[in-house]
Motif scaffolding. Structure first.
Motif, mmCIF file in Angstrom:
data_model
loop_
_atom_site.group_PDB
_atom_site.id
_atom_site.type_symbol
_atom_site.label_atom_id
_atom_site.label_comp_id
_atom_site.label_asym_id
_atom_site.label_seq_id
_atom_site.Cartn_x
_atom_site.Cartn_y
_atom_site.Cartn_z
ATOM 1 N N MET A 71 31.590 34.294 38.019
ATOM 2 C CA MET A 71 31.099 35.169 36.955
ATOM 3 C C MET A 71 30.577 36.483 37.520
ATOM 4 S SD MET A 71 29.276 32.275 34.551
ATOM 5 C CE MET A 71 28.533 33.455 33.428
ATOM 6 N N VAL A 72 29.842 36.413 38.633
ATOM 7 C CA VAL A 72 29.331 37.639 39.252
ATOM 8 C C VAL A 72 30.489 38.520 39.705
ATOM 9 C CG1 VAL A 72 28.004 38.586 41.169
ATOM 10 C CG2 VAL A 72 27.148 36.564 39.947
ATOM 11 N N ALA A 73 31.465 37.902 40.383
ATOM 12 C CA ALA A 73 32.618 38.666 40.878
ATOM 13 C C ALA A 73 33.413 39.281 39.729
ATOM 14 C CB ALA A 73 33.516 37.759 41.716
ATOM 15 N N LEU A 74 33.579 38.519 38.642
ATOM 16 C CA LEU A 74 34.338 39.022 37.494
ATOM 17 C C LEU A 74 33.611 40.185 36.820
ATOM 18 C CD1 LEU A 74 35.522 35.583 36.082
ATOM 19 C CD2 LEU A 74 37.022 37.406 36.904
ATOM 20 N N ASP A 75 32.277 40.092 36.727
ATOM 21 C CA ASP A 75 31.510 41.204 36.154
ATOM 22 C C ASP A 75 31.621 42.463 37.013
ATOM 23 O OD1 ASP A 75 30.472 40.422 33.690
ATOM 24 O OD2 ASP A 75 28.877 39.249 34.608
ATOM 25 N N ILE A 76 31.553 42.274 38.339
ATOM 26 C CA ILE A 76 31.696 43.428 39.238
ATOM 27 C C ILE A 76 33.088 44.040 39.100
ATOM 28 C CG2 ILE A 76 31.790 44.137 41.655
ATOM 29 C CD1 ILE A 76 29.639 41.994 42.209
ATOM 30 N N ALA A 77 34.109 43.167 39.033
ATOM 31 C CA ALA A 77 35.477 43.654 38.872
ATOM 32 C C ALA A 77 35.647 44.401 37.550
ATOM 33 C CB ALA A 77 36.458 42.485 38.951
ATOM 34 N N GLN A 78 35.027 43.892 36.488
ATOM 35 C CA GLN A 78 35.104 44.554 35.187
ATOM 36 C C GLN A 78 34.421 45.916 35.224
ATOM 37 O OE1 GLN A 78 36.922 43.859 32.656
ATOM 38 N NE2 GLN A 78 36.510 41.883 31.716
ATOM 39 N N ALA A 79 33.278 45.990 35.899
ATOM 40 C CA ALA A 79 32.578 47.279 36.005
ATOM 41 C C ALA A 79 33.448 48.295 36.745
ATOM 42 C CB ALA A 79 31.236 47.095 36.716
ATOM 43 N N LEU A 115 31.333 53.829 29.247
ATOM 44 C CA LEU A 115 30.175 53.961 30.139
ATOM 45 C C LEU A 115 29.162 52.846 29.871
ATOM 46 C CD1 LEU A 115 28.720 55.578 32.318
ATOM 47 C CD2 LEU A 115 27.742 57.010 30.501
ATOM 48 N N LEU A 116 28.896 52.563 28.583
ATOM 49 C CA LEU A 116 27.983 51.467 28.245
ATOM 50 C C LEU A 116 28.536 50.127 28.707
ATOM 51 C CD1 LEU A 116 26.795 52.492 24.664
ATOM 52 C CD2 LEU A 116 25.407 52.380 26.737
ATOM 53 N N ASN A 117 29.856 49.975 28.665
ATOM 54 C CA ASN A 117 30.467 48.738 29.146
ATOM 55 C C ASN A 117 30.265 48.568 30.645
ATOM 56 O OD1 ASN A 117 31.610 46.564 27.890
ATOM 57 N ND2 ASN A 117 33.605 47.495 27.560
ATOM 58 N N ILE A 118 30.385 49.661 31.396
ATOM 59 C CA ILE A 118 30.135 49.600 32.845
ATOM 60 C C ILE A 118 28.711 49.119 33.109
ATOM 61 C CG2 ILE A 118 29.952 50.974 34.954
ATOM 62 C CD1 ILE A 118 32.120 52.829 33.753
ATOM 63 N N VAL A 119 27.763 49.677 32.358
ATOM 64 C CA VAL A 119 26.357 49.289 32.514
ATOM 65 C C VAL A 119 26.160 47.822 32.143
ATOM 66 C CG1 VAL A 119 24.001 49.705 31.702
ATOM 67 C CG2 VAL A 119 25.536 51.644 32.139
ATOM 68 N N SER A 120 26.784 47.391 31.028
ATOM 69 C CA SER A 120 26.597 46.008 30.566
ATOM 70 C C SER A 120 27.157 45.010 31.571
ATOM 71 C CB SER A 120 27.245 45.812 29.187
ATOM 72 O OG SER A 120 28.647 45.772 29.270
ATOM 73 N N PHE A 121 28.319 45.301 32.146
ATOM 74 C CA PHE A 121 28.882 44.394 33.146
ATOM 75 C C PHE A 121 28.010 44.361 34.407
ATOM 76 C CE2 PHE A 121 33.101 45.158 30.976
ATOM 77 C CZ PHE A 121 33.230 43.853 30.520
ATOM 78 N N GLY A 122 27.495 45.517 34.799
ATOM 79 C CA GLY A 122 26.615 45.562 35.966
ATOM 80 C C GLY A 122 25.348 44.748 35.758
ATOM 81 N N LEU A 123 24.709 44.902 34.590
ATOM 82 C CA LEU A 123 23.491 44.142 34.285
ATOM 83 C C LEU A 123 23.776 42.649 34.189
ATOM 84 C CD1 LEU A 123 21.800 46.447 31.606
ATOM 85 C CD2 LEU A 123 21.022 46.027 33.938
ATOM 86 N N SER A 124 24.913 42.298 33.572
ATOM 87 C CA SER A 124 25.292 40.896 33.442
ATOM 88 C C SER A 124 25.445 40.252 34.818
ATOM 89 C CB SER A 124 26.600 40.783 32.653
ATOM 90 O OG SER A 124 27.045 39.447 32.587
ATOM 91 N N GLY A 125 26.181 40.929 35.719
ATOM 92 C CA GLY A 125 26.363 40.397 37.063
ATOM 93 C C GLY A 125 25.049 40.270 37.821
ATOM 94 N N LEU A 126 24.141 41.232 37.623
ATOM 95 C CA LEU A 126 22.847 41.194 38.297
ATOM 96 C C LEU A 126 22.031 39.980 37.847
ATOM 97 C CD1 LEU A 126 20.835 42.630 40.185
ATOM 98 C CD2 LEU A 126 20.007 43.889 38.186
#
Length: 401
Positions: A75-83, A169-180
């Motif tokens: 999940m972390v890797a997928l969120d980073i990849a999505q960002a 841009l908001l999606n990039i932020v959301s994926f980054g926060l999710s992975g964190l």
């Protein structure tokens, strides 16, 4: 006393919610952007089909590949990849790149979302136990339905006010926060000998033979995808707008009340860890109610009376839908062996992705030939018959006749 939900489960659900919020906002903005750029509904539909096909076709393969991996790391890797992927998408949007190139990136994003959903389903099962699993799925229902209510509104406001670039841009932020947030989840590693074993879908056959009721419920979920999916896209507009000539506002209100019913019942299941009726009763009640609403649109009920009845049924149907979905997913998580859960949920995702558009297509074609209300009634009669036949003699509590 209801079983407690641990902090790791809450982190996983919160990370999922943040990720879903960004995706939900983008989902509402994409059709608007495609229509603006192509000025063609046909072209927009083709782009959406192109974007979703790889995710649908690759679902079984993803289930196999993800099963041996640590789901938290996935999940972390997928969120980073999505960002990162959405970072590329933002560059393309700002530079007014070719539409097919943006659609190609979004197709890859859909595959990553499919992998994320499979990983999430298994991770939530691994982090929970039989005592708190239904409460966990109730909380998941609150999260999912809360996002379903807020994401379209926020997405529309951001898109109309700031443009599609702001959505990305908001999606990039959301994926980054999710992975964190997911980085702080504690999950035990699987032994290496278990991780490296060969896997295939043939292993599901002896499992289904050992637990025939799980197979029956799996078939029921397929039937629900086929016969229930057309309601929002075909039947409700046919009955409300075409038959009774209500405005689009009435259709929007119906969907809002349906989600509100789901949200309310998700909270009840989270708070009290149990519903009022059995799964079979909820399935039969829901289909009977919707079937009656469909057939009653043919007998000339006063528009004002029908409107009130329809909106009341939407709240009840939303509530019953949560009382079906949450115990059903909890039952699968309890009964499906951990060693095959990724494959099981991937196969379930694949069948739903195939049967939902098939059901919508059939409903649309049949509603052109006959009344949408009549087809709605017949589809629900099919659900009633199939549920009666497939669940006859079985008890969801103990999986015994």
């Amino acid at each position: 006393m209801a079983a407690d939900i641990g902090s790791d489960l809450k982190r996983a659900l919160l990370g999922r919610a943040v990720s879903m919020l960004g995706n939900g906002m983008q989902s509402i903005a994409l059709p608007l952007m495609f229509l603006k750029l192509t000025d063609s509904l046909s072209a927009s539909g083709t782009l959406f089909a192109f974007m979703q096909c790889p995710a649908v076709l690759l679902a079984p393969w993803l289930g196999l590949k993800l099963e041996s991996l640590n789901k938290k790391h996935c999940m972390v890797a997928l969120d980073i990849a999505q960002a990162g992927l959405h970072g590329l998408l933002l560059i393309l949007v700002l530079n007014h790149a070719e539409l097919w190139l943006m659609a190609s990136l979004l197709a890859v994003s859909a595959v990553l979302s499919q992998a994320f959903n499979i990983s999430t389903s298994v991770l939530l099962s691994e982090l929970s136990n039989e005592a708190n699993r239904q409460r966990m799925n109730g909380l998941k229902g609150i999260v999912d339905n809360g996002v379903a209510l807020t994401a379209p509104l926020l997405g529309t406001l951001v898109y109309t006010g700031l443009g599609f670039e702001a959505i990305v841009l908001l999606n990039i932020v959301s994926f980054g926060l999710s992975g964190l947030m997911e980085c702080f989840i504690k999950l035990e590693e699987k032994p290496a000998d278990i991780q490296q074993r060969d896997r295939n879908y043939r292993e599901l056959i002896p499992f289904f033979m050992k637990k025939p009721f799980v197979l029956r419920l799996f078939l029921i979920t397929g039937c629900l995808n086929l016969f229930f999916a057309p309601h929002e896209e075909i039947f409700y507009p046919a009955v409300l707008i075409k038959n009774y000539h209500y405005s689009e506002t009435a259709y929007g209100l119906a969907n809002l009340l349906f989600v509100a019913g789901m949200l309310l019942t998700s909270f009840i299941l989270y708070r009290f860890n149990k519903g009022l009726f059995s799964l079979k009763t909820n399935l039969l009640l829901n289909s009977a109610l919707l079937g009656c609403v469909g057939f009653s649109s043919l007998i000339g009920i006063s528009p004002a009376i029908y409107f009130v009845i329809f909106m009341m049924v939407m709240i009840i149907s939303g509530s019953l839908t949560s009382m079906i979905n949450i115990p059903l997913i909890s039952y699968f998580q309890n009964e499906v062996d951990a060693a095959i859960q990724s494959r099981f949920f991937a196969l379930q995702s694949f069948t739903s992705s195939c049967l939902i558009p098939l059901g919508i297509f059939l409903a649309g074609q049949l509603s052109e030939i006959s009344s949408g209300g009549f087809v709605m009634g017949m589809f629900n009669c099919c659900i009633l018959i199939l549920v009666y036949l497939l669940m006859r003699g079985y008890n969801i509590e103990n999986n015994q006749r």
